[in-house]
Scaffold this motif. Structure first.
Motif, PDB file in Angstrom:
ATOM      1  N   ILE A   1       0.841  -1.199   0.000  1.00 48.89           N
ATOM      2  CA  ILE A   1       0.000   0.000   0.000  1.00 48.89           C
ATOM      3  C   ILE A   1       0.872   1.244   0.000  1.00 48.89           C
ATOM      4  CG2 ILE A   1      -1.588   1.359   1.429  1.00 48.89           C
ATOM      5  CD1 ILE A   1      -2.811  -1.315   2.369  1.00 48.89           C
ATOM      6  N   PHE A   2       1.866   1.247   0.862  1.00 48.02           N
ATOM      7  CA  PHE A   2       2.741   2.419   0.954  1.00 48.02           C
ATOM      8  C   PHE A   2       3.479   2.641  -0.360  1.00 48.02           C
ATOM      9  CE2 PHE A   2       6.846   4.373   2.244  1.00 48.02           C
ATOM     10  CZ  PHE A   2       6.326   5.605   2.618  1.00 48.02           C
TER      11      PHE A   2
ATOM     12  N   LEU B   1      -0.199   2.943   9.207  1.00 50.26           N
ATOM     13  CA  LEU B   1       0.760   3.715   8.409  1.00 50.26           C
ATOM     14  C   LEU B   1       0.750   5.174   8.840  1.00 50.26           C
ATOM     15  CD1 LEU B   1       0.025   2.240   4.857  1.00 50.26           C
ATOM     16  CD2 LEU B   1       2.126   1.945   6.169  1.00 50.26           C
ATOM     17  N   ARG B   2      -0.452   5.695   9.108  1.00 47.96           N
ATOM     18  CA  ARG B   2      -0.590   7.101   9.492  1.00 47.96           C
ATOM     19  C   ARG B   2       0.090   7.348  10.824  1.00 47.96           C
ATOM     20  NH1 ARG B   2      -5.768   7.415   8.442  1.00 47.96           N
ATOM     21  NH2 ARG B   2      -6.435   6.842  10.515  1.00 47.96           N
TER      22      ARG B   2
ATOM     23  N   ILE C   1       2.352   8.218   6.299  1.00 45.77           N
ATOM     24  CA  ILE C   1       1.446   8.884   5.359  1.00 45.77           C
ATOM     25  C   ILE C   1       0.666   9.983   6.073  1.00 45.77           C
ATOM     26  CG2 ILE C   1       1.151   6.824   3.917  1.00 45.77           C
ATOM     27  CD1 ILE C   1      -1.546   6.377   5.228  1.00 45.77           C
ATOM     28  N   ARG C   2       0.150  10.893   5.255  1.00 44.09           N
ATOM     29  CA  ARG C   2      -0.705  11.943   5.774  1.00 44.09           C
ATOM     30  C   ARG C   2      -2.054  11.762   5.096  1.00 44.09           C
ATOM     31  NH1 ARG C   2       0.638  16.225   8.574  1.00 44.09           N
ATOM     32  NH2 ARG C   2       2.876  16.022   8.224  1.00 44.09           N
TER      33      ARG C   2
ATOM     34  N   ARG D   1       4.628  10.679   3.333  1.00 43.95           N
ATOM     35  CA  ARG D   1       5.465  11.685   4.011  1.00 43.95           C
ATOM     36  C   ARG D   1       6.942  11.387   3.732  1.00 43.95           C
ATOM     37  NH1 ARG D   1       3.391  12.352  10.114  1.00 43.95           N
ATOM     38  NH2 ARG D   1       4.828  14.123  10.042  1.00 43.95           N
ATOM     39  N   TRP D   2       7.190  10.729   2.611  1.00 37.00           N
ATOM     40  CA  TRP D   2       8.531  10.320   2.208  1.00 37.00           C
ATOM     41  C   TRP D   2       9.632  11.326   2.531  1.00 37.00           C
ATOM     42  CZ3 TRP D   2      10.873   6.120  -0.217  1.00 37.00           C
ATOM     43  CH2 TRP D   2      12.151   6.368  -0.695  1.00 37.00           C
ATOM     44  N   THR D   3       9.487  12.566   2.017  1.00 35.81           N
ATOM     45  CA  THR D   3      10.605  13.504   2.174  1.00 35.81           C
ATOM     46  C   THR D   3      10.870  13.837   3.637  1.00 35.81           C
ATOM     47  OG1 THR D   3       9.028  15.202   1.534  1.00 35.81           O
ATOM     48  CG2 THR D   3      10.654  14.601  -0.093  1.00 35.81           C
ATOM     49  N   GLU D   4       9.795  13.994   4.417  1.00 29.67           N
ATOM     50  CA  GLU D   4       9.979  14.248   5.845  1.00 29.67           C
ATOM     51  C   GLU D   4      10.729  13.100   6.503  1.00 29.67           C
ATOM     52  OE1 GLU D   4       6.432  15.959   8.240  1.00 29.67           O
ATOM     53  OE2 GLU D   4       5.562  15.079   6.432  1.00 29.67           O
TER      54      GLU D   4
END
Lengths: 121, 121
Positions: B29-30, B65-66, B71-72, B85-88
């Motif tokens: 999913i991610f 996941l959240r 994820i957001r 929220r990969w880059t974070e």
DNA sequence: TCCGATAGTTCCGAAGTTCCGAACTATGGG
DNA sequence: CCCATAGTTCGGAACTTCGGAACTATCGGA
């Protein structure tokens, strides 16, 4: 006692590695085995952080790490010696272990910094 | 409905990320959310691989996941949109997500190769 | 050879977690 | 207002994890 089971490197699955290292105790044990010149007896690790881990739980943690393909354990007389399978795993999943170990180190560093840099842990 | 809870990036813990991605469904999913230009409705993901996931389980996977900080999710009308929220996360734990996603890809690739390269999955 | 000490493993019950169907809630459209 | 759609919550069955007690294997000494 039968020889301890170790998966062949091509049978090692990422979900098993993530599951094994998703437990901070196991991650700490694995990090210690790596740092300690790659060989460490089980009993040397019965204290992780500031928590004493019972023998049966420890034994189980080693089993999980072993069956995930992260360590190789062999009996030497009365004790079991554990070597990390870092290079094998790194060859199959490049960057995976590095990323995980660094992440734990970064989190520990941040925790230490915010509760005072003199924390001896 | 109260706004969905998201941890601040400095509260994200590596063990939560590993636990979240130790489940192959959640990892898939991610990975899909990331590939799909970083926004995806929940229902678009009810089939992962060749398996249909019930709504309640899906909802729970998104929650994990959240809360792991991966994820957001925000409500847009009747649906929830999910952005990675990969880059974070990459900023806080460099190499972690890359290593994990690559590992799953490598394992999937190996599986495919050994059961015939024409496998459409 | 037998005994005791040491190092781990196995067993098993209690506590916790995950899965998923059914019931519920929120939102938008007609 | 009512229906359809998209998700969440509830609750119980199945599974996992934890840890104490009992067990096993190996070594060293008498």
């Amino acid at each position: 006692m039968r020889p301890l089971f170790h998966p062949a490197i091509e049978d090692v699955r990422p979900e098993a590695i993530l599951h094994a290292l998703a437990d901070p105790h196991r991650a700490a044990i694995f990090a210690t085995i790596m740092r300690a010149g790659c060989v460490e007896a089980c009993s040397a690790l019965s204290v992780v952080g500031d928590r004493v881990i019972p023998k049966s739980s420890l034994s189980n943690h080693f089993k999980v790490l072993r069956e995930a393909g992260l360590i190789r354990s062999e009996r030497h007389g009365v004790e079991v010696r554990n070597a990390s399978r870092w290079t094998e795993v790194e060859g199959r999943f490049p960057g995976l272990l590095t990323g995980i170990i660094n992440a734990y180190a970064a989190a520990a560093g941040a925790r230490e910094r915010e509760r005072g840099p003199a924390d001896p842990r």
